[in-house]
Scaffold this active site. Structure first.
Site, PDB file in Angstrom:
ATOM      1  N   GLY A 140     -20.291  14.025  -5.935  1.00 39.43           N
ATOM      2  CA  GLY A 140     -18.932  13.795  -6.399  1.00 39.43           C
ATOM      3  C   GLY A 140     -18.486  14.773  -7.462  1.00 39.43           C
ATOM      4  CB  VAL A 219     -22.685  17.987 -16.397  1.00 42.29           C
ATOM      5  CG1 VAL A 219     -21.913  18.934 -17.299  1.00 42.29           C
ATOM      6  CG2 VAL A 219     -22.595  18.423 -14.934  1.00 42.29           C
ATOM      7  NE  ARG A 221     -29.245  10.325 -16.964  1.00 37.67           N
ATOM      8  CZ  ARG A 221     -27.965  10.019 -16.773  1.00 37.67           C
ATOM      9  NH1 ARG A 221     -27.055  10.990 -16.852  1.00 37.67           N
ATOM     10  NH2 ARG A 221     -27.594   8.780 -16.499  1.00 37.67           N
ATOM     11  CG  ASP A 245     -22.077  16.660 -21.895  1.00 38.40           C
ATOM     12  OD1 ASP A 245     -21.610  16.743 -23.054  1.00 38.40           O
ATOM     13  OD2 ASP A 245     -22.001  15.615 -21.210  1.00 38.40           O
ATOM     14  CD  GLU A 250     -28.621  13.019 -23.893  1.00 41.41           C
ATOM     15  OE1 GLU A 250     -27.927  12.009 -23.676  1.00 41.41           O
ATOM     16  OE2 GLU A 250     -28.699  13.985 -23.112  1.00 41.41           O
ATOM     17  CG  HIS A 269     -24.638  12.385 -22.527  1.00 44.52           C
ATOM     18  ND1 HIS A 269     -25.906  11.967 -22.210  1.00 44.52           N
ATOM     19  CD2 HIS A 269     -23.898  12.184 -21.396  1.00 44.52           C
ATOM     20  CE1 HIS A 269     -25.939  11.526 -20.957  1.00 44.52           C
ATOM     21  NE2 HIS A 269     -24.733  11.656 -20.448  1.00 44.52           N
TER      22      HIS A 269
END
Length: 308
Positions: A140, A219, A221, A245, A250, A269
């Site tokens: 998507g 964008v 993981r 991002d 993280e 993120h």
């Protein structure tokens, strides 16, 4: 009069106005968990019920990534589970395109400059016109990026699990051929799901195959990129740069070199900002409730074997 054939949906853990409206827009009615045919959950696995009634035939999760749900052992084979994959594609695609443009146009370095160094930066500014951008995991998000990238004059090399041609892409290859793209494309966007097979998809060997001007955007993981290998490549100037991002670890520690390396660009993120989550998820929920009521295939059905 209430439609007795309408699917009975439990919204948890709390009433969320946008999601409630989405359920009703799809033709569902809100009910307590004990009476539910389906569950729409708006928070993480730590708030999810330990046991669902046998009447529940479908569960809608709030996130596109489901690693934490699988790790918690909540996703079973007794009912259909769907993720939010695709619900946030437009927002993430917009951010990914921004990151790629910022990298290629040299904004990562220019934003850190403390003096007017036009001659120096002129030589480093690139363009997407005529470039080939490989989108690894062209679902998507990737499909939403294609018209954005082609508007800038780039062409897209789509990598998908099936290899079925992606509309708008100049070429589509199946995931078994991923190794061949690293030396072919000018830039890369990582948008694949996080699974055992995709961990460190981008490693030292992969980075070594890329062109010295290549930018890589992540964008998906953080674990899809070997962070140590990426830091080494940036320090050695073997690639053009990285715009991230998501990171591994993280959140990224304050003293991590990715914050200060001149060809690294990091955002915390925020490709899918909280301000737009409920509205985007509500549209996804409405579509799935409508499909559930009609007995049709749901969007973003989770395959536990594949892990997404």
């Amino acid at each position: 009069m209430r439609n007795t054939n309408a699917p009975r949906i439990h919204l948890g853990p709390d009433h969320e106005t946008a999601l409630a409206a989405g359920i009703e827009r799809g033709g569902g009615v809100l009910v307590p968990l004990a009476d539910a045919d389906a569950v729409v959950w708006a928070q993480g696995p730590d708030t999810f019920p330990a046991r669902l009634p046998d009447s529940v035939r479908w569960v809608q999760l709030p996130s596109a990534g489901i690693e934490s749900w699988l790790a918690a052992g909540l996703v079973d084979n007794r009912r259909v589970w769907t993720s939010a994959a695709g619900a946030y594609a437009g927002s993430v695609a917009e951010h990914a395109t921004l990151l790629l443009l910022a990298g290629v146009r040299g904004l990562a370095e220019q934003s850190r400059a403390t003096s007017w160094r036009k001659a120096e930066f002129d030589a480093r500014v690139g363009t997407l016109r005529g470039a080939t951008v490989a989108i690894v995991g062209c679902g998507g998000i990737g499909r939403a990026m294609i018209p954005l990238l082609t508007a800038f004059g780039a062409q897209v090399l789509a990598v998908t699990r099936s290899g079925v041609p992606v509309p708008g892409a100049a070429e589509t290859v199946d995931a078994t051929r991923t190794a061949e793209i690293w030396s072919r494309a000018d830039h890369f966007v990582i948008a694949a799901p996080a699974t055992a097979d995709t961990e460190h998809l981008v490693d030292a060997e992969t980075l070594a195959r890329m062109k010295p001007t290549a930018w890589i955007v992540n964008v998906a993981r953080g674990a899809l990129i070997d962070t140590d290998a990426l830091v080494a490549a940036l320090r050695d100037n073997t690639i053009g740069g990285a715009a991230l991002d998501v990171t591994d670890p993280e959140p990224l520690p304050g003293d991590h070199p990715l914050w200060t390396l001149p060809k690294a660009l990091v955002t915390p993120h925020i490709a899918n900002p909280a301000t737009g989550l409920s509205r985007a998820l509500a549209d996804h929920v409405a579509a799935n409730v409508e499909r559930f009521a009609a007995g049709e295939q749901l969007l973003a059905v989770i395959d536990t074997e594949r892990g997404y």
